[in-house]
Write a protein that holds these residues in place. Structure first.
Motif, PDB file in Angstrom:
ATOM      1  N   MET A 310      -6.028  11.400  11.054  1.00 49.56           N
ATOM      2  CA  MET A 310      -7.273  10.681  11.340  1.00 49.56           C
ATOM      3  C   MET A 310      -7.797  11.053  12.724  1.00 49.56           C
ATOM      4  O   MET A 310      -8.991  11.269  12.934  1.00 49.56           O
ATOM      5  CB  MET A 310      -7.046   9.168  11.280  1.00 49.56           C
ATOM      6  N   LEU A 311      -6.869  11.143  13.652  1.00 55.82           N
ATOM      7  CA  LEU A 311      -7.233  11.432  15.037  1.00 55.82           C
ATOM      8  C   LEU A 311      -7.772  12.848  15.191  1.00 55.82           C
ATOM      9  O   LEU A 311      -8.772  13.076  15.883  1.00 55.82           O
ATOM     10  CB  LEU A 311      -5.988  11.284  15.913  1.00 55.82           C
ATOM     11  N   GLU A 312      -7.133  13.803  14.513  1.00 53.71           N
ATOM     12  CA  GLU A 312      -7.488  15.197  14.749  1.00 53.71           C
ATOM     13  C   GLU A 312      -8.628  15.671  13.873  1.00 53.71           C
ATOM     14  O   GLU A 312      -9.449  16.464  14.307  1.00 53.71           O
ATOM     15  CB  GLU A 312      -6.264  16.085  14.515  1.00 53.71           C
ATOM     16  N   ASN A 313      -8.661  15.219  12.640  1.00 50.97           N
ATOM     17  CA  ASN A 313      -9.676  15.737  11.731  1.00 50.97           C
ATOM     18  C   ASN A 313     -10.641  14.651  11.295  1.00 50.97           C
ATOM     19  O   ASN A 313     -11.340  14.807  10.314  1.00 50.97           O
ATOM     20  CB  ASN A 313      -9.018  16.324  10.487  1.00 50.97           C
ATOM     21  N   GLN A 314     -10.670  13.565  11.987  1.00 51.91           N
ATOM     22  CA  GLN A 314     -11.437  12.421  11.503  1.00 51.91           C
ATOM     23  C   GLN A 314     -11.314  12.259   9.995  1.00 51.91           C
ATOM     24  O   GLN A 314     -12.273  11.906   9.325  1.00 51.91           O
ATOM     25  CB  GLN A 314     -12.927  12.528  11.837  1.00 51.91           C
ATOM     26  N   SER A 315     -10.165  12.621   9.459  1.00 52.92           N
ATOM     27  CA  SER A 315     -10.030  12.449   8.025  1.00 52.92           C
ATOM     28  C   SER A 315     -10.105  10.960   7.715  1.00 52.92           C
ATOM     29  O   SER A 315      -9.695  10.122   8.508  1.00 52.92           O
ATOM     30  CB  SER A 315      -8.721  13.058   7.529  1.00 52.92           C
ATOM     31  N   PRO A 316     -10.637  10.624   6.562  1.00 56.14           N
ATOM     32  CA  PRO A 316     -10.850   9.225   6.210  1.00 56.14           C
ATOM     33  C   PRO A 316      -9.511   8.513   6.080  1.00 56.14           C
ATOM     34  O   PRO A 316      -8.489   9.143   5.842  1.00 56.14           O
ATOM     35  CB  PRO A 316     -11.555   9.308   4.867  1.00 56.14           C
ATOM     36  N   SER A 317      -9.531   7.211   6.211  1.00 55.77           N
ATOM     37  CA  SER A 317      -8.286   6.466   6.140  1.00 55.77           C
ATOM     38  C   SER A 317      -7.789   6.437   4.695  1.00 55.77           C
ATOM     39  O   SER A 317      -8.553   6.241   3.758  1.00 55.77           O
ATOM     40  CB  SER A 317      -8.491   5.047   6.655  1.00 55.77           C
ATOM     41  N   GLU A 318      -6.492   6.675   4.548  1.00 54.77           N
ATOM     42  CA  GLU A 318      -5.899   6.677   3.221  1.00 54.77           C
ATOM     43  C   GLU A 318      -5.189   5.357   2.956  1.00 54.77           C
ATOM     44  O   GLU A 318      -4.847   4.624   3.875  1.00 54.77           O
ATOM     45  CB  GLU A 318      -4.835   7.786   3.127  1.00 54.77           C
ATOM     46  N   GLN A 319      -4.960   5.100   1.682  1.00 49.55           N
ATOM     47  CA  GLN A 319      -4.091   3.988   1.298  1.00 49.55           C
ATOM     48  C   GLN A 319      -2.950   4.583   0.511  1.00 49.55           C
ATOM     49  O   GLN A 319      -3.138   5.015  -0.621  1.00 49.55           O
ATOM     50  CB  GLN A 319      -4.826   2.953   0.431  1.00 49.55           C
ATOM     51  N   LEU A 320      -1.797   4.645   1.148  1.00 47.26           N
ATOM     52  CA  LEU A 320      -0.672   5.337   0.540  1.00 47.26           C
ATOM     53  C   LEU A 320       0.373   4.328   0.109  1.00 47.26           C
ATOM     54  O   LEU A 320       0.752   3.450   0.875  1.00 47.26           O
ATOM     55  CB  LEU A 320      -0.093   6.288   1.582  1.00 47.26           C
ATOM     56  N   VAL A 321       0.844   4.464  -1.114  1.00 44.79           N
ATOM     57  CA  VAL A 321       1.916   3.589  -1.562  1.00 44.79           C
ATOM     58  C   VAL A 321       3.172   4.429  -1.789  1.00 44.79           C
ATOM     59  O   VAL A 321       3.177   5.345  -2.605  1.00 44.79           O
ATOM     60  CB  VAL A 321       1.540   2.846  -2.855  1.00 44.79           C
ATOM     61  N   ILE A 322       4.192   4.138  -1.020  1.00 47.17           N
ATOM     62  CA  ILE A 322       5.446   4.875  -1.126  1.00 47.17           C
ATOM     63  C   ILE A 322       6.252   4.265  -2.271  1.00 47.17           C
ATOM     64  O   ILE A 322       6.492   3.053  -2.279  1.00 47.17           O
ATOM     65  CB  ILE A 322       6.251   4.764   0.181  1.00 47.17           C
ATOM     66  N   PRO A 323       6.687   5.086  -3.213  1.00 48.28           N
ATOM     67  CA  PRO A 323       7.425   4.544  -4.347  1.00 48.28           C
ATOM     68  C   PRO A 323       8.764   3.949  -3.920  1.00 48.28           C
ATOM     69  O   PRO A 323       9.401   4.446  -2.992  1.00 48.28           O
ATOM     70  CB  PRO A 323       7.630   5.750  -5.262  1.00 48.28           C
ATOM     71  N   ALA A 324       9.161   2.901  -4.573  1.00 43.13           N
ATOM     72  CA  ALA A 324      10.443   2.270  -4.272  1.00 43.13           C
ATOM     73  C   ALA A 324      11.311   2.357  -5.514  1.00 43.13           C
ATOM     74  O   ALA A 324      10.817   2.650  -6.608  1.00 43.13           O
ATOM     75  CB  ALA A 324      10.235   0.815  -3.889  1.00 43.13           C
TER      76      ALA A 324
END
Lengths: 332, 332
Positions: A310-324
DNA sequence: CTGAAAGCGCTTACAG
DNA sequence: CTGAAAGCGCTTACAG
């Protein structure tokens, strides 16, 4: 005193601007000049002043991890060490520095966080836990501070990496239901945390989904071994003691197991126990703990990676779900 | 953009110098002016730019902890979490920020450390481990960087907080001698570390001090559970297997215990085991681990306190030895 | 008690 | 391809 850019410039017979450009690897500079300057830099043992640099460039290549507990408490739980391991690895890979910010009360937390970012000590934040009424999130949003959550916000759509905690709790509880347990209790962490609410929710859903009309039994405690013992003691004093425990943290589960062993209960024969996290120690406990592996390391790694992106490429914010994953061992 | 000192000055109708003075709590400023300025600061939500401040003041109120391992490895060992807990507490108390620096190889370590300090990101360093041939110490000394060692330098008289590791190893080994063990092996961490050399030395002295002419048996491995298993496997393949193990780290001891249990050895009946550190988990292992409590938390706390004292009061460097204690539990 | 000015050590348009 | 100048946002002698 350390050498400055002027010293290097003088020695190399160029202007400070030129030195600055070779530091930045600017292509405009001729190879000869660059070589000359680099020579001067090593001769003088030159290291650029990061403060001056940050001041001029408005960025620090540093991120902070905020932990809303006293330092005392935080690292008593292996979760944070593991989280830190992931975060630090990502930082190492991307050449970012990592700062730690711990604060025991919620006012200080907000203040500290804003101070670090607005004071330009760091470019962004990773928040290691989210409360249901999260002032911090609102404050950061208002101030346009880049951040990513470990967990999820109840109210805002922001960058986050999380587990599906509801589903985790369903899996864990269902496992106990399938084992034929009759009185399954849930020992929760502090209820002001979103993660606690989600896990309680999952526990409830799983019980209701069973056709056996099982009673709901939720108690709350802190994320510590002592908390686990104490909560177990409370549950044991009920008219009918539970025959299974879902603990919202392996550290709590550890306390539960101690209490049970000390009081002569067999595990899992008398009481089955299931934890959350799969801390490194959990496989080694006696009996080995059944638990939900939430991949804490990945949580940390991905949060840092995401923030830096986000900081370097102003990439949009993601919503990541890590599998459990439910890891069945000896306590169930 | 955030408000600057000029914005505050304008709003409060004073000069930037005056604002700067109220930030610094300068007594010269009249109470009215101060109040007026403070009012403007809160109205503008003002936070001083730490970079500008550090640049002008030549100090950062930040220290760094350097860990000479990959982030991966470091926090896999509870020692570092516990150390960090102590350091972070001291920082919290003294209002210092904490930075983390991990580097997997020794060249990078030196470079990173110098960069942080000479680049004015931090005022000083805590070094979490000391190698026998310590380039870092020499480099820091040469550059006059303030630092404190966790451990001791073989060659230089510098600020440090340490345990008497020789004595610790003597105590642990003697305990086994007194229990009548015949073949006491020592599983060391990497031999390039001073702490390893000291513990080996203590082990040797204790054996020699016994009148029983006991054999010396030293193997080396990494500070990991896997290292412990592997080292134990090696020892077990000897003509005559050891009947007691001194492991240089609880994490190693944990690996040893696993190996032994898996291969049907009774602890301590067949093989006694003793560890180092008294990690939080060690009391909870099955059987509970006998170990040397080195007070890791205190090591961390005192190192940070000492460094900050040096930084703030130019107090002379201290050499502090944190007392250790043999905690006898079930594995011996 | 307060302000104007110089300085901390960089970067970056703007010229050439 | 390189330099002079202004600026980043503070602090701190020096005056008054």
């Amino acid at each position: 005193m350390s050498a400055t850019i002027r010293d290097v410039a003088t020695l190399a017979n160029v202007s400070p601007s030129t030195v600055s450009r070779v530091i930045a690897n600017n292509q405009a500079i001729s190879l000869e000049t660059a070589a000359k300057v680099r020579g001067a830099m090593v001769r003088l043992n030159y290291v650029p002043n990061a403060n001056a640099r940050s001041l001029a460039k408005h960025r620090t290549k540093t991120i902070a991890l905020t932990i809303a507990r006293s330092a005392e408490e935080a690292f008593a739980n292996p979760f944070f060490a593991e989280l830190l391991r992931g975060i630090a690895s990502a930082c190492q890979q991307r050449d970012y520095k990592l700062m730690l910010s711990m604060s025991s009360n919620s006012d200080w937390e907000v203040k500290d966080a804003l101070q670090m970012v607005k004071g330009k000590q760091v470019d962004g934040l990773i928040l290691s836990s989210v409360r249901a009424d999260d002032f911090l999130v609102e404050a950061l949003l208002a101030e346009q501070v880049p951040f990513v959550l470990i967990g999820r916000s109840l109210k805002h759509h922001v960058a986050m990496v999380n587990n599906d905690n509801i589903d985790c709790a369903i899996q864990g509880t269902r496992h106990l239901v399938e084992r034929g347990r009759q009185r399954i209790a849930f020992i929760s962490g502090p209820r002001d945390l979103v993660v606690s609410l989600d896990r309680i929710e999952g526990y409830r859903r799983a019980l209701r989904a069973s056709s056996r009309n099982l009673p709901e039994l939720v108690v709350e405690t802190s994320f510590t071994t002592a908390g686990g013992r104490e909560a177990m003691a409370r549950l044991a004093s009920l008219a009918e003691m539970p025959d299974a425990i879902v603990a919202a943290d392996d550290v709590i589960a550890l306390g539960v197991i101690h209490w049970l062993k000390e009081h002569g209960f067999a595990i899992p024969a008398d009481v089955a126990v299931i934890g959350f996290n799969d801390d490194p120690m959990s496989a080694f406990m006696q009996p080995a703990l059944t638990t939900l592996r939430i991949s804490t390391y990945a949580l940390g790694f991905e949060s840092a990676r995401m923030l830096i992106d986000m900081l370097e490429n102003q990439s949009p914010s993601e919503q990541l779900v890590i599998p459990a994953e439910l890891i069945v061992r000896q306590t169930t």
